[in-house]
Motif scaffolding. Structure first.
Motif, PDB file in Angstrom:
ATOM      1  N   SER A 151      37.246 -57.353  97.049  1.00  0.00           N
ATOM      2  CA  SER A 151      36.977 -55.983  96.626  1.00  0.00           C
ATOM      3  C   SER A 151      38.169 -55.114  96.988  1.00  0.00           C
ATOM      4  O   SER A 151      38.956 -55.467  97.863  1.00  0.00           O
ATOM      5  CB  SER A 151      35.695 -55.433  97.273  1.00  0.00           C
ATOM      6  OG  SER A 151      35.845 -55.353  98.674  1.00  0.00           O
ATOM      7  N   TRP A 161      34.117 -58.591  93.318  1.00  0.00           N
ATOM      8  CA  TRP A 161      33.345 -59.661  92.681  1.00  0.00           C
ATOM      9  C   TRP A 161      32.548 -60.421  93.723  1.00  0.00           C
ATOM     10  O   TRP A 161      32.909 -60.492  94.886  1.00  0.00           O
ATOM     11  CB  TRP A 161      34.212 -60.549  91.815  1.00  0.00           C
ATOM     12  CG  TRP A 161      35.056 -61.585  92.496  1.00  0.00           C
ATOM     13  CD1 TRP A 161      36.250 -61.380  93.110  1.00  0.00           C
ATOM     14  CD2 TRP A 161      34.779 -62.989  92.588  1.00  0.00           C
ATOM     15  NE1 TRP A 161      36.731 -62.565  93.574  1.00  0.00           N
ATOM     16  CE2 TRP A 161      35.858 -63.569  93.265  1.00  0.00           C
ATOM     17  CE3 TRP A 161      33.738 -63.806  92.160  1.00  0.00           C
ATOM     18  CZ2 TRP A 161      35.924 -64.922  93.540  1.00  0.00           C
ATOM     19  CZ3 TRP A 161      33.803 -65.160  92.429  1.00  0.00           C
ATOM     20  CH2 TRP A 161      34.880 -65.698  93.104  1.00  0.00           C
ATOM     21  N   THR A 170      24.457 -66.128  85.905  1.00  0.00           N
ATOM     22  CA  THR A 170      25.038 -65.077  85.068  1.00  0.00           C
ATOM     23  C   THR A 170      24.627 -65.309  83.623  1.00  0.00           C
ATOM     24  O   THR A 170      24.406 -66.437  83.205  1.00  0.00           O
ATOM     25  CB  THR A 170      26.571 -65.066  85.170  1.00  0.00           C
ATOM     26  OG1 THR A 170      27.088 -66.299  84.673  1.00  0.00           O
ATOM     27  CG2 THR A 170      27.031 -64.845  86.605  1.00  0.00           C
ATOM     28  N   TYR A 174      41.554 -61.588  90.135  1.00  0.00           N
ATOM     29  CA  TYR A 174      40.919 -62.665  90.894  1.00  0.00           C
ATOM     30  C   TYR A 174      40.941 -64.013  90.173  1.00  0.00           C
ATOM     31  O   TYR A 174      40.359 -64.985  90.663  1.00  0.00           O
ATOM     32  CB  TYR A 174      39.475 -62.278  91.217  1.00  0.00           C
ATOM     33  CG  TYR A 174      39.405 -61.090  92.162  1.00  0.00           C
ATOM     34  CD1 TYR A 174      39.849 -61.193  93.467  1.00  0.00           C
ATOM     35  CD2 TYR A 174      38.912 -59.868  91.719  1.00  0.00           C
ATOM     36  CE1 TYR A 174      39.817 -60.108  94.322  1.00  0.00           C
ATOM     37  CE2 TYR A 174      38.863 -58.776  92.574  1.00  0.00           C
ATOM     38  CZ  TYR A 174      39.322 -58.905  93.874  1.00  0.00           C
ATOM     39  OH  TYR A 174      39.272 -57.821  94.718  1.00  0.00           O
ATOM     40  N   LEU A 221      39.535 -64.841  87.317  1.00  0.00           N
ATOM     41  CA  LEU A 221      38.185 -65.134  86.830  1.00  0.00           C
ATOM     42  C   LEU A 221      38.159 -65.209  85.317  1.00  0.00           C
ATOM     43  O   LEU A 221      39.032 -64.682  84.631  1.00  0.00           O
ATOM     44  CB  LEU A 221      37.220 -64.038  87.303  1.00  0.00           C
ATOM     45  CG  LEU A 221      37.106 -63.848  88.809  1.00  0.00           C
ATOM     46  CD1 LEU A 221      36.286 -62.610  89.124  1.00  0.00           C
ATOM     47  CD2 LEU A 221      36.520 -65.085  89.460  1.00  0.00           C
TER      48      LEU A 221
END
Length: 152
Positions: free
Chosen positions: A18, A27, A36, A145, A147
């Motif tokens: 964060s 995240w 998800t 990150y 992702l």
């Protein structure tokens, strides 16, 4: 590393990263019992919306936001790469919109069509009189990150 709990107080996962101020992002990994889905809630105003990608919308595009306090609201992308000065410090590279928001809407998703745009950070005004909000672009979060966005 702090634990995150869901609406029913069950364990979701832990913060993996964060940043605030400077950025307004973070995240959480998703643990057992949670998963998800590539959907943004329409809060009964519209059907829940599938997310199919994260192509960045240009200035002037229509954009909508989903928020836990005020539900579904729409407006226009007004600006990019804005600095928003909060009491605790500035947040950089935000996108400004004419979409209203109120306390508790932070963290909600922005969409243009079926393309994810970002995550609500803050703004001014309200959804009765109008206002302006800014969001942290989702592609910056994903890139930061490493992702991948879960899409339909």
């Amino acid at each position: 590393g702090q634990a995150v709990r869901g609406w029913d107080n069950t364990h979701i996962g832990h913060f993996q990263g964060s940043s605030f101020p400077g950025d307004d992002l973070g995240w959480v990994n998703v643990g057992s019992g949670w998963w998800t889905v590539p959907v943004v809630l329409g809060w009964g105003a519209i059907p829940d919306q599938l997310v199919r990608g994260s192509a960045e919308a240009p200035i002037g595009s229509s954009i909508c936001r989903s928020g836990a306090t005020t539900g579904w609201h729409c407006g226009v992308v007004e600006s990019k790469n804005d600095t928003v000065n909060y009491d605790v410090g500035p947040v950089y590279e935000m996108t400004g919109t004419t979409v209203c928001a109120e306390p508790g809407d932070s963290g909600g998703s922005y969409l243009t069509g079926d393309q994810a745009q970002g995550v609500t950070s803050g703004g001014y005004g309200n959804c009765s009189a109008g206002g302006r909000t800014w969001f942290q672009p989702v592609n910056e979060i994903l890139n930061r990150y490493g992702l991948t966005l879960h899409t339909a």
